[in-house]
Design an enzyme around this catalytic site. Structure first.
Site, PDB file in Angstrom:
ATOM      1  N   LYS A 226       0.845  -1.195   0.000  1.00 58.94           N
ATOM      2  CA  LYS A 226       0.000   0.000   0.000  1.00 58.94           C
ATOM      3  C   LYS A 226       0.883   1.249   0.000  1.00 58.94           C
ATOM      4  O   LYS A 226       2.025   1.198   0.454  1.00 58.94           O
ATOM      5  CB  LYS A 226      -0.851   0.033   1.282  1.00 58.94           C
ATOM      6  CG  LYS A 226      -2.004  -0.961   1.310  1.00 58.94           C
ATOM      7  CD  LYS A 226      -2.814  -0.803   2.580  1.00 58.94           C
ATOM      8  CE  LYS A 226      -3.962  -1.780   2.648  1.00 58.94           C
ATOM      9  NZ  LYS A 226      -4.976  -1.582   1.602  1.00 58.94           N
TER      10      LYS A 226
ATOM     11  N   ARG B 250     -10.379 -11.397   2.134  1.00 55.21           N
ATOM     12  CA  ARG B 250     -11.266 -12.422   1.577  1.00 55.21           C
ATOM     13  C   ARG B 250     -10.589 -13.792   1.596  1.00 55.21           C
ATOM     14  O   ARG B 250     -11.267 -14.813   1.667  1.00 55.21           O
ATOM     15  CB  ARG B 250     -11.718 -12.025   0.166  1.00 55.21           C
ATOM     16  CG  ARG B 250     -10.606 -11.898  -0.833  1.00 55.21           C
ATOM     17  CD  ARG B 250     -11.016 -11.115  -2.069  1.00 55.21           C
ATOM     18  NE  ARG B 250     -11.015  -9.676  -1.822  1.00 55.21           N
ATOM     19  CZ  ARG B 250     -11.331  -8.760  -2.738  1.00 55.21           C
ATOM     20  NH1 ARG B 250     -11.712  -9.131  -3.943  1.00 55.21           N
ATOM     21  NH2 ARG B 250     -11.283  -7.476  -2.439  1.00 55.21           N
TER      22      ARG B 250
HETATM   23  N1  BES Z   1      -8.095  -3.734   4.533  1.00 58.30           N
HETATM   24  C1  BES Z   1      -8.254  -3.345   3.179  1.00 58.30           C
HETATM   25  C2  BES Z   1      -9.546  -2.578   2.937  1.00 58.30           C
HETATM   26  C3  BES Z   1      -9.645  -1.223   3.576  1.00 58.30           C
HETATM   27  C4  BES Z   1      -9.186  -0.112   2.886  1.00 58.30           C
HETATM   28  C5  BES Z   1     -10.241  -1.070   4.783  1.00 58.30           C
HETATM   29  C6  BES Z   1      -9.323   1.126   3.463  1.00 58.30           C
HETATM   30  C7  BES Z   1     -10.363   0.176   5.356  1.00 58.30           C
HETATM   31  C8  BES Z   1      -9.901   1.285   4.682  1.00 58.30           C
HETATM   32  C9  BES Z   1      -8.256  -4.567   2.269  1.00 58.30           C
HETATM   33  O1  BES Z   1      -7.470  -5.640   2.672  1.00 58.30           O
HETATM   34  C10 BES Z   1      -7.716  -4.133   0.955  1.00 58.30           C
HETATM   35  O2  BES Z   1      -6.600  -3.721   0.917  1.00 58.30           O
HETATM   36  N2  BES Z   1      -8.546  -4.184  -0.080  1.00 58.30           N
HETATM   37  C11 BES Z   1      -8.162  -3.763  -1.362  1.00 58.30           C
HETATM   38  C12 BES Z   1      -8.759  -4.717  -2.362  1.00 58.30           C
HETATM   39  C13 BES Z   1      -8.200  -4.572  -3.744  1.00 58.30           C
HETATM   40  C14 BES Z   1      -6.753  -4.992  -3.792  1.00 58.30           C
HETATM   41  C15 BES Z   1      -9.022  -5.428  -4.664  1.00 58.30           C
HETATM   42  C16 BES Z   1      -8.707  -2.357  -1.573  1.00 58.30           C
HETATM   43  O3  BES Z   1      -9.777  -2.032  -1.065  1.00 58.30           O
HETATM   44  O4  BES Z   1      -8.017  -1.567  -2.195  1.00 58.30           O
HETATM   45 ZN    ZN Z   2      -5.432  -5.464   2.031  1.00 56.86          ZN
END
Ligand code: BES
Ligand code: ZN
Ligand code: ZN
Length: 502
Positions: A280, A354
């Site tokens: 990230k 997931r």
């Molecule tokens: N934990 C994150 C989702 C999240 C993002 C929660 C911001 C709270 C605030 C999750 O694991 C994630 O990173 N999801 C990705 C999915 C994508 C790679 C398909 C996302 O939301 O960007």
């Molecule tokens: Zn994630």
């Protein structure tokens, strides 16, 4: 803080401050407010007539009573227009009153737990709402402040005062319920607030064990060997980049009565989500300590359910791990075999939630549950779709979803449904495995839900994406900024109203 209920009248009760409520535009004062006004020689009507206090929503006004009544002060709290009034505004009013007095340094105050003569809301709902509002609004996370602790202001005692002797036991019951639920929310908020280095998966397991021991729950944590043997490859893959071992926490509340419905609550507990190799951006990465908000809620929910002695068999499953990049981390492109036997192609290591939920959903089926509820900070896309205050709901059972919707209305934790139409499955088809973990940008929350659906089998199931409401960037009436404990009140309400088959 102690909240005690006693019989009496606010206008003759001795305290540092009494609290009185007023609706905007009301000619007549609320009954308790009027009694205090009369006793104090018209101090309240004076400030209203002067125009200084109108009763606008959450408008405070502090009056010094100069010994006209035993309470040293009266805090007037506005509730807005009577026609817009509901339990949520009542929680907010109670919270704002408590916060106002706390910030003034007042350690003790008194108030009536309901509005006499206001029939829209039951006595129980009034009393529960007031106590929840006070607790939830006064929450502070101070664990790591070592300096100037004497500057932290705290309320020590709240007196609930009612002249209604006949119904005092009903009120007490509602107060007890509110206290149990609020303390569960506190537990969840504390866990979410804590930084990742103070809540590793092993520490989380230890905390779950403490909760279990204090509440007579069954408790088990699967260790690495057990997880390997079972075939929880998706959870282990997410954990592979971290030196902290994954844990799979199982808490069970099982009252002795036979034939009770079994409900499984699953909570995503990524104690830190760096994204893994699909790293990230560093901006706001610190926030990703809250990626265990679902797991923390599951612990809070089972604590409250057991203390409320709900007639249910409840199991909480909490897959817990960090998601970190390293030489041993899982990679984009890897194919994993989940506990269900399905193979998953990893497109992004950041769609890890997931993956760990897939194993937990498969495991849940051992309990042959009447319902499975999962809570997860699953997708940033949910914040884009519904905003920061709203939980995204998806599921395979209309009645279960309707029950969640009703619980949401009662608790004020907003939930909105998104569809799981078959056509979304197209987006997560893999060329070389059974399924892939990312379905592209369109409908990102729904494709995550669609992914989960593949692992629930035939059981009634609802998925709650709490990525938005898990954390509040701004203060709300009874949710101070920071960890919110979202999901605890919602699911506890659902379970309190649980009845028979879906
Ligand atoms: N934990 C994150 C989702 C999240 C993002 C929660 C911001 C709270 C605030 C999750 O694991 C994630 O990173 N999801 C990705 C999915 C994508 C790679 C398909 C996302 O939301 O960007
Ligand atoms: Zn994630
Ligand atoms: Zn995550």
């Amino acid at each position: 803080m102690k909240i005690t209920l006693q019989r009496g009248r606010l206008e003759t009760f001795t305290s540092e401050s009494a609290v009185a409520f007023h609706f905007e535009g009301d000619e007549k004062l609320q009954r308790d407010t009027a009694a205090m006004d009369r006793a104090s020689g018209g101090l309240i009507s004076e400030i209203i007539q002067s125009g200084d206090f109108k009763g606008e929503l959450y408008q405070p006004s502090l009056i010094y009573t100069k010994e006209t009544i035993p309470a040293k002060r009266i805090l007037l709290m506005g509730l807005g227009k009577r026609s817009d009034f509901n339990v949520d505004k009542w929680r907010g009013g109670a919270s704002r009153a408590a916060q106002f007095l706390r910030d003034k340094g007042v350690k003790e105050f008194s108030l009536c737990p309901y509005l006499r003569g206001e029939r829209k809301i039951s006595l129980e709902d009034f009393s529960q709402g007031l106590v929840e509002g006070i607790y939830l609004g006064l929450y502070q996370f101070t664990e790591f402040k070592t300096e100037e602790r004497d500057k932290i202001k705290e309320v020590e005692q709240v007196h609930l005062v009612t002249p209604d002797e006949k119904r005092i036991s009903h009120i007490q019951k509602a107060v007890d319920t509110a206290e149990i639920i609020s303390k569960a929310v506190y537990l969840t908020r504390d866990l979410v607030s804590r930084p990742a280095n103070r809540k590793t998966p092993s520490m989380l397991a230890q905390i779950a064990e403490d909760v279990a021991k204090n509440n007579g729950l069954r408790w088990k944590t699967l260790n690495l060997d057990e997880m390997k043997k079972l075939g929880m490859e998706t959870l282990l893959a997410v954990a592979a980049g971290s030196r902290e071992p994954a844990t799979f926490i199982i808490l069970e509340y099982k009252p002795p009565t036979s034939g009770l419905d079994t409900v499984v609550v699953i909570g995503k507990a990524i104690t830190f989500d760096s994204g893994g190799l699909s790293l990230k951006p560093s901006e706001n990465m610190d926030k990703m300590k809250h990626d265990m908000g679902g797991g923390a809620a599951a612990i809070g929910i089972i604590q409250a359910a057991s203390q409320l002695k709900l007639p249910l068999h409840l199991t909480a499953l909490i897959p817990a791990t960090e998601n970190l990049p390293s030489g041993s981390a899982y990679r984009p492109g890897d194919i994993l075999k989940s506990l269900s036997g399905k193979t998953i192609e990893v497109i992004s290591t950041d769609a890890e939630g997931r993956l760990i939920l897939a194993d937990a959903l498969a495991y849940a089926q051992r309990f042959k549950p009447k319902a499975i509820i999962d809570l997860a900070t699953l997708t940033g896309a949910c914040i884009i779709a519904l905003g920061e205050n709203v939980t995204g709901m998806m599921g395979n059972d209309d009645e279960l979803k309707a029950r969640v919707g009703r619980a949401a209305d009662r608790t004020g934790e907003k939930v909105w449904e998104l569809p799981l139409w078959e056509e979304y499955e197209e987006q997560i088809k893999s060329e070389i495995a059974d399924i892939k973990n990312v379905g592209g940008r369109p409908a990102g929350t729904i494709t995550a839900g669609t992914f989960l659906k593949k692992f629930v089998g035939e059981y009634p199931w609802v998925h709650l994406d709490i990525a938005g409401p898990v954390w509040a960037d701004k203060d709300k009436p009874y949710i101070p900024k920071g960890a919110t404990g979202v999901g605890v009140r919602l699911v506890v309400q659902l379970l309190r109203e649980w009845k028979g088959n879906l």
